[in-house]
Design an enzyme around this catalytic site. Structure first.
Site, short mmCIF file in Angstrom:
data_model
loop_
_atom_site.label_atom_id
_atom_site.label_comp_id
_atom_site.label_asym_id
_atom_site.label_seq_id
_atom_site.Cartn_x
_atom_site.Cartn_y
_atom_site.Cartn_z
N ALA A 144 -57.66 66.64 -84.45
CA ALA A 144 -58.45 67.39 -85.44
C ALA A 144 -59.40 66.45 -86.19
O ALA A 144 -60.59 66.75 -86.34
CB ALA A 144 -57.52 68.09 -86.43
N ARG B 53 -52.17 63.26 -73.90
CA ARG B 53 -52.73 63.34 -75.25
C ARG B 53 -53.52 62.08 -75.60
O ARG B 53 -54.57 62.14 -76.24
CB ARG B 53 -51.61 63.55 -76.28
CG ARG B 53 -52.13 63.60 -77.71
CD ARG B 53 -51.00 63.66 -78.72
NE ARG B 53 -51.51 63.63 -80.06
CZ ARG B 53 -51.82 62.52 -80.72
NH1 ARG B 53 -51.67 61.34 -80.13
NH2 ARG B 53 -52.29 62.57 -81.94
N TYR C 275 -46.51 70.02 -64.71
CA TYR C 275 -47.85 69.90 -64.12
C TYR C 275 -48.16 68.44 -63.83
O TYR C 275 -47.56 67.53 -64.42
CB TYR C 275 -48.92 70.53 -65.01
CG TYR C 275 -48.96 70.11 -66.46
CD1 TYR C 275 -49.58 68.94 -66.88
CD2 TYR C 275 -48.37 70.92 -67.43
CE1 TYR C 275 -49.63 68.58 -68.21
CE2 TYR C 275 -48.41 70.56 -68.77
CZ TYR C 275 -49.05 69.40 -69.15
OH TYR C 275 -49.09 69.05 -70.48
N ASP D 263 -52.93 70.97 -87.24
CA ASP D 263 -51.50 71.17 -87.52
C ASP D 263 -51.20 71.15 -89.02
O ASP D 263 -50.24 71.78 -89.47
CB ASP D 263 -50.66 70.07 -86.84
CG ASP D 263 -50.41 70.36 -85.38
OD1 ASP D 263 -51.01 71.32 -84.84
OD2 ASP D 263 -49.62 69.63 -84.75
C1 LIG Z 1 -48.33 60.50 -81.94
C2 LIG Z 1 -48.46 61.94 -81.56
C3 LIG Z 1 -48.03 62.39 -80.31
C4 LIG Z 1 -48.15 63.75 -79.97
N1 LIG Z 1 -47.75 64.14 -78.74
C5 LIG Z 1 -47.93 65.41 -78.36
C6 LIG Z 1 -47.60 65.82 -77.06
O1 LIG Z 1 -47.15 65.02 -76.28
N2 LIG Z 1 -47.80 67.11 -76.68
C7 LIG Z 1 -48.31 68.03 -77.58
O2 LIG Z 1 -48.48 69.19 -77.21
N3 LIG Z 1 -48.64 67.67 -78.82
C8 LIG Z 1 -48.47 66.39 -79.23
N4 LIG Z 1 -48.83 66.01 -80.48
C9 LIG Z 1 -49.38 67.03 -81.37
C10 LIG Z 1 -50.75 67.44 -80.97
O3 LIG Z 1 -51.54 66.32 -80.75
C11 LIG Z 1 -51.22 68.27 -82.15
O4 LIG Z 1 -50.45 69.46 -82.24
C12 LIG Z 1 -52.60 68.78 -82.04
O5 LIG Z 1 -53.41 67.99 -81.27
C13 LIG Z 1 -53.12 68.97 -83.44
O6 LIG Z 1 -53.67 67.76 -83.87
P1 LIG Z 1 -53.85 67.28 -85.36
O7 LIG Z 1 -54.96 66.32 -85.30
O8 LIG Z 1 -53.91 68.45 -86.26
O9 LIG Z 1 -52.51 66.53 -85.71
P2 LIG Z 1 -51.91 65.16 -85.08
O10 LIG Z 1 -52.26 65.05 -83.64
O11 LIG Z 1 -50.49 65.17 -85.45
O12 LIG Z 1 -52.69 64.02 -85.85
C14 LIG Z 1 -52.45 63.67 -87.19
C15 LIG Z 1 -52.92 62.26 -87.44
O13 LIG Z 1 -52.84 62.00 -88.84
C16 LIG Z 1 -52.24 60.73 -89.04
N5 LIG Z 1 -51.59 60.76 -90.35
C17 LIG Z 1 -50.49 61.49 -90.71
N6 LIG Z 1 -50.19 61.29 -92.01
C18 LIG Z 1 -51.11 60.43 -92.49
C19 LIG Z 1 -51.33 59.84 -93.77
N7 LIG Z 1 -50.52 60.12 -94.80
N8 LIG Z 1 -52.38 59.00 -93.94
C20 LIG Z 1 -53.22 58.72 -92.89
N9 LIG Z 1 -53.03 59.23 -91.65
C21 LIG Z 1 -52.02 60.08 -91.45
C22 LIG Z 1 -51.27 60.61 -87.89
O14 LIG Z 1 -50.91 59.25 -87.64
C23 LIG Z 1 -52.07 61.22 -86.75
O15 LIG Z 1 -52.89 60.27 -86.11
C24 LIG Z 1 -48.70 64.68 -80.88
C25 LIG Z 1 -49.13 64.22 -82.14
C26 LIG Z 1 -49.02 62.87 -82.49
C27 LIG Z 1 -49.49 62.37 -83.85
#
Ligand SMILES: Cc1cc2nc3c(=O)[nH]c(=O)nc-3n(C[C@H](O)[C@H](O)[C@H](O)COP(=O)(O)OP(=O)(O)OC[C@H]3O[C@@H](n4cnc5c(N)ncnc54)[C@H](O)[C@@H]3O)c2cc1C
Length: 388
Positions: free
Chosen positions: A14, A107, A210, A289
């Site tokens: 995101a 990912r 897959y 998320d």
């Molecule tokens: C390490 C990891 C592995 C994942 N593996 C999978 C997977 O294998 N399969 C799957 O379906 N989904 C996985 N997910 C979730 C998937 O990527 C997310 O559901 C989706 O892509 C939504 O992404 P997002 O950017 O909202 O959240 P996320 O992908 O969770 O990214 C959040 C980011 O914010 C950072 N962050 C969190 N708190 C703080 C803070 N206080 N200060 C600064 N930075 C912060 C985290 O380190 C992370 O990089 C994973 C997420 C992560 C973080």
């Protein structure tokens, strides 16, 4: 344009997509990420056309396509007989129907491709090793300069920025965990199809398989009941493998053998966010998320994060609209779509985990649906044209 600058907390899917989307409109962003280095953590992701279309507009799809695989179909199969129950064609059919490709990738590949584009973009500034625990902590980073117009909480399911939003969503453990392991192509049993994403369905649990180019084999994810392991994406599950094996006791022996032979399985807990506000009515907003973590039954978590990021940029870049109004417009635009995706996920869960007579009825109904009819059911999801 209602803003000139933004601070983004989190360099996940995101956050990085938001930075690139804002840059398209000439908006500068500082991205704060807690880890010192974006490592290769996680497992496979499915990227549907609604998301790949946006990645194409942001100029990162080409890089991703060098690493991903395009399955020919997304198939449902019985976890007991292994027989195919239904299939949605993707591949060339999907490209033609939804005007963008469907792919499977690690990912880390998606994150790395977005990261490369962010590092190339002069309007995006990534600050690693910068954990942000409160929205006020963002201001600290700008003590000597101009504070950002907007703070975007893209800090994932365990978001801290969420605490700055009155009536924000809460999160709770779903009671399910996602187990994950890989099988090298050479050791893969014949029933695993290298040209499809296959969800094997069984009572109270399901398993998705897959091929992943990056690991040279199959990515296997099993959703099963389990314990909350805390805020982690990769718990070593070797010592608890017996609980996984037990949940597949009524399944086809070939699938049971795959699970029994799994080397170094890992698991992560599945959390869900409840309803709630995504913005503070002023200058802080949640995406991905952090706003709406959902169960993976529709395989849309990353896609929704990408759509959110792109559409938020479109809203805040609209000229003549005050920021508070732009954030309200964003929430009003995205909430019905997220609700519909959640409904689809709940429906899939019901279908995937059906037991007894419901399962028999399900199998009969699925057998009656032609692949093109199943594809048409997904037009609203895969054919969505996000407004950036
Ligand atoms: C390490 C990891 C592995 C994942 N593996 C999978 C997977 O294998 N399969 C799957 O379906 N989904 C996985 N997910 C979730 C998937 O990527 C997310 O559901 C989706 O892509 C939504 O992404 P997002 O950017 O909202 O959240 P996320 O992908 O969770 O990214 C959040 C980011 O914010 C950072 N962050 C969190 N708190 C703080 C803070 N206080 N200060 C600064 N930075 C912060 C985290 O380190 C992370 O990089 C994973 C997420 C992560 C973080």
């Amino acid at each position: 344009m209602s803003i000139n600058t933004a601070a983004i907390v989190g360099a996940g899917v995101a956050g990085l997509t938001a930075a690139l989307s804002l840059a398209r409109h000439g908006i500068r962003s500082d991205i704060f990420e807690q880890v010192p280095q974006l490592a290769e953590v996680g497992a496979g992701l499915q990227l549907s056309p609604n998301a790949s279309r946006i990645l194409g507009e942001l100029g990162v799809l080409g890089e991703i396509q060098a690493h991903w695989r395009e399955p020919q179909e997304v198939r449902l199969a019985s976890g007991v007989s292994l027989k195919a129950l239904a299939a949605v064609p993707v591949g060339a059919f999907g490209r033609d129907r939804w005007k963008a490709p469907y792919g499977v990738l690690h990912r880390a590949t998606l994150q790395q491709s977005l990261l490369t584009a962010v590092l190339r973009e002069p309007l995006c500034h990534l600050r690693l090793d910068s954990r942000i625990d409160t929205a006020a902590a963002v201001a600290e980073h700008f003590r000597t300069g101009t504070p950002p117009d907007l703070i975007i909480g893209a800090d994932g399911v365990w978001s801290r920025v969420r605490n700055a939003i009155p009536q924000a969503p809460g999160i709770s453990f779903s009671g399910n965990i996602a187990w994950r392991f890989t099988i090298p192509t050479k050791q893969a049993p014949k029933f695993l199809n290298p040209h499809s994403v296959t969800a094997y369905l069984g009572p109270s649990t399901h398993l998705v398989a897959y091929p992943l180019k990056e690991v040279g084999g199959f990515n296997i994810v099993a959703i099963a009941e389990g314990m909350d392991a805390g805020q982690t994406w990769e718990t070593d599950g070797q010592s608890q493998k017996a609980t996984l094996v037990a949940q597949f006791s009524g399944w086809n022996p070939e699938i049971r053998s795959v699970i029994e032979a799994a080397e170094h399985p890992t698991f992560w807990p599945l959390y869900e966010a409840s309803e709630g506000r995504w913005h503070n009515g002023r200058d802080i907003v949640l995406i991905g998320d952090a706003a709406h973590a959902m169960m993976p039954f529709a395989a849309q978590g990353a896609a929704m994060a990408i759509e959110d990021a792109f559409e938020l940029a479109g809203c805040v870049a609209t000229s003549g609209i005050p920021l508070a109004q732009a954030l309200a417009d964003f929430e009003a635009l995205r909430k019905p779509r997220i609700a519909r995706v959640r409904e689809r996920g709940a429906f899939n869960k019901f279908v995937y985990h059906a037991r007894g007579p419901v399962r028999l009825g399900r199998d009969l109904l699925l057998a009656l649906r032609p692949p093109q009819g199943l594809a048409a059911d997904l037009d609203w999801l895969f054919g969505y044209q996000a407004k950036g």
